[in-house]
Design an enzyme around this catalytic site. Sequence first.
Site, PDB file in Angstrom:
ATOM      1  N   ASP A   1      18.880   8.074  37.399  1.00  0.00           N
ATOM      2  CA  ASP A   1      19.448   7.677  38.497  1.00  0.00           C
ATOM      3  C   ASP A   1      18.623   8.513  39.671  1.00  0.00           C
ATOM      4  O   ASP A   1      17.898   7.909  40.319  1.00  0.00           O
ATOM      5  CB  ASP A   1      20.988   7.979  39.063  1.00  0.00           C
ATOM      6  CG  ASP A   1      21.323   7.522  40.336  1.00  0.00           C
ATOM      7  OD1 ASP A   1      21.041   6.297  40.794  1.00  0.00           O
ATOM      8  OD2 ASP A   1      21.824   8.202  41.128  1.00  0.00           O
TER       9      ASP A   1
ATOM     10  N   HIS B   1      22.566  10.407  35.019  1.00  0.00           N
ATOM     11  CA  HIS B   1      22.295  11.091  36.441  1.00  0.00           C
ATOM     12  C   HIS B   1      20.838  11.334  36.628  1.00  0.00           C
ATOM     13  O   HIS B   1      20.263  11.106  37.687  1.00  0.00           O
ATOM     14  CB  HIS B   1      23.187  12.256  36.705  1.00  0.00           C
ATOM     15  CG  HIS B   1      22.901  12.868  37.821  1.00  0.00           C
ATOM     16  ND1 HIS B   1      23.133  12.454  39.207  1.00  0.00           N
ATOM     17  CD2 HIS B   1      22.143  14.331  38.129  1.00  0.00           C
ATOM     18  CE1 HIS B   1      22.685  13.270  40.037  1.00  0.00           C
ATOM     19  NE2 HIS B   1      22.129  14.521  39.318  1.00  0.00           N
TER      20      HIS B   1
END
Length: 107
Positions: A79, A76
């Site tokens: 990202d 995450h």
Amino acid sequence: MENLELVSFKIISSVGMAKSSYIESMKMVENGDLNLANEKIKEGDKFFTEGHNAHSELIQQEANGNSVTPTILLMHAEDQLMSAEIIKIMAKEIIKLNGRIQNLEDK
């Protein structure tokens, strides 16, 4: 909290602030304030660098033979790092284009 979690949260926090600054820059230029828009880009770059540096620490750790086990939190964070970079590129293009439009309107 483990070191990997701390670094992941550092990345998420820093690039989240960067994304906010980049988005604000687009709003500033939309309102005709080219100088403030560029200042927001610089502000975002400082936050982005913090997140990028934290990510680089993990890469250096891995390069030194200390394995980094990927987690959903790290994915995450990565990202978010990539999306912040994309938003920065888009914001800079929008600022550039709005600057050209303002120049044409001033003629």
